[in-house]
Write an enzyme that holds these catalytic residues in place. Structure first.
Site, PDB file in Angstrom:
ATOM      1  N   HIS A 201      36.394  42.918  42.192  1.00  0.00           N
ATOM      2  CA  HIS A 201      37.560  43.088  43.216  1.00  0.00           C
ATOM      3  C   HIS A 201      36.658  41.579  44.158  1.00  0.00           C
ATOM      4  CE1 HIS A 201      40.377  45.360  45.442  1.00  0.00           C
ATOM      5  NE2 HIS A 201      40.656  43.748  45.795  1.00  0.00           N
TER       6      HIS A 201
ATOM      7  N   ASP B  83      40.072  41.540  38.098  1.00  0.00           N
ATOM      8  CA  ASP B  83      39.603  41.807  39.019  1.00  0.00           C
ATOM      9  C   ASP B  83      39.482  43.169  39.888  1.00  0.00           C
ATOM     10  OD1 ASP B  83      37.617  40.326  41.513  1.00  0.00           O
ATOM     11  OD2 ASP B  83      39.070  39.973  42.503  1.00  0.00           O
TER      12      ASP B  83
ATOM     13  N   ARG C 193      46.448  45.051  42.737  1.00  0.00           N
ATOM     14  CA  ARG C 193      45.792  46.093  42.019  1.00  0.00           C
ATOM     15  C   ARG C 193      45.631  47.092  40.863  1.00  0.00           C
ATOM     16  NH1 ARG C 193      44.102  44.871  46.635  1.00  0.00           N
ATOM     17  NH2 ARG C 193      45.488  45.837  48.943  1.00  0.00           N
TER      18      ARG C 193
ATOM     19  N   GLU D 234      38.654  51.674  40.344  1.00  0.00           N
ATOM     20  CA  GLU D 234      37.683  51.389  40.617  1.00  0.00           C
ATOM     21  C   GLU D 234      36.934  51.931  41.655  1.00  0.00           C
ATOM     22  OE1 GLU D 234      38.441  47.470  43.896  1.00  0.00           O
ATOM     23  OE2 GLU D 234      39.503  47.613  41.911  1.00  0.00           O
TER      24      GLU D 234
END
Length: 334
Positions: A296, A259, A235, A264
């Site tokens: 992600h 990622d 996260r 985001e």
């Protein structure tokens, strides 16, 4: 027939879902919009909603959903930091999730980021396409015998640990609850300070909770080896992005693979190629040649998406029909 509103749905979500819902007694409506205070009105008239990682279920959104008579929220992911759990419990919501869909998918993506950064695959790929076969600037390092610090030893942490064992790495772990499997695999549990001090590579696999918010901050970075590699496929909020940016500028952080990103929402899962991204911190971050960012996609495999779809459908079928559901699929004191 029960009706479910699915938010933040993409073409690939609908394609996978269609393979699972043909015989279902649930009628699904797919909305591309993310759930927010501006879009929650779309849920009116439905019996339940299905949301993803960047959908917002804050107090205002939950109150509106409650006024619509909705009491079931199905998360098609493992994390639930985007839901105000206390308010949800107060309003009587039942919330289910997919606690495990493919630990190996995320673990393999994690190691992919490590290898890309350590051997500079991204640079080599672009050079060869331009006819440049020079090796200057592509010097990498072996993963063999490096010390890897894994923060969080749940299913994904363990899957990552197994892969790094295969590379011949020394594994250090940090988790409030020690996993016997990690110890059996030869890993050593240490406190965070020791992990920060000794690890050549640090990989984050813990949930985002108040106590893990910015677990990688200025103080933590100062304790790390100079040139450390940090990987985050968990996260975004686990990392203080401003502190990491400063660490990159000073050379304290040698490699960063992400990622996920702290801010985001509104960026990831969207095609912004024709727009100017307004997030200056993100733009600065991606300007570093030793930073690798993916949008992600750690979970994004056929196997994982099928598991997410089938588990979410089973959860909704059970809850909408007032049938018992295994506690591992429920969130909170339900």
């Amino acid at each position: 027939m029960n009706k479910v509103a699915v938010f933040s749905s993409k073409r690939y979500d609908r394609k996978i879902a269609d393979e699972h819902i043909q015989s279902s007694q649930i009628e699904f409506t797919f909305f591309e919009s993310a759930l927010s205070e501006e879009t929650v009105h779309l849920a009116e008239g439905y019996d339940a909603i299905c949301i993803f990682v960047n959908d917002e279920a804050n107090e205002s959104v939950l109150a509106t959903l409650h006024s619509f008579g909705i009491s079931i929220i199905a998360l098609r992911c493992a994390g639930y930091n985007n839901v105000d759990i206390k308010i949800a419990e107060k309003l009587g919501f039942t919330i289910c999730r997919v606690p495990e869909y493919s630990p190996e998918a995320v673990a393999e993506h994690t190691v992919g980021l490590m290898l890309t950064l350590s051997r500079k695959f991204h640079k080599a790929y672009n050079r060869v396409r331009e006819g440049n076969f020079a090796l200057d600037g592509l010097m990498g390092f072996n993963l063999y015998q490096k010390t890897v610090g894994i923060i969080g030893t749940g299913n994904i942490g363990i899957a990552t640990l197994k892969i790094m064992n295969g590379f011949g790495c020394r594994i250090l772990c940090s988790d409030p609850v020690q996993n016997p499997e990690a110890i059996k695999l030869g890993a050593t549990y240490v406190n965070l300070d020791t992990l920060f001090k000794e690890a050549d590579i640090i990989s984050l696999h813990c949930p985002l909770l108040p106590q893990t918010q910015h677990i990688i901050d200025k103080d933590a970075i100062s304790k790390m080896k100079k040139g450390v590699m940090i990987i985050n496929t968990s996260r975004g909020g686990l990392i203080d992005t401003k502190a990491v940016t400063k660490g990159l500028k000073k050379g304290q952080i040698g490699y960063l693979g992400l990622d996920v990103y702290e801010l985001e929402s509104g960026l990831f899962f969207e095609d912004l190629s024709e727009e100017i991204i307004q997030d200056d911190i993100f733009q600065r971050l991606t300007a570093f040649s030793n930073v690798m960012v993916t949008g992600h996609q750690g979970f994004f495999t056929v196997e994982a998406l099928n598991t997410i779809a089938s588990t979410t459908l089973n959860n909704l079928n059970a809850l909408l029909n007032n049938e018992p559901l295994n506690p591992e699929f429920l969130i909170g004191g339900q």
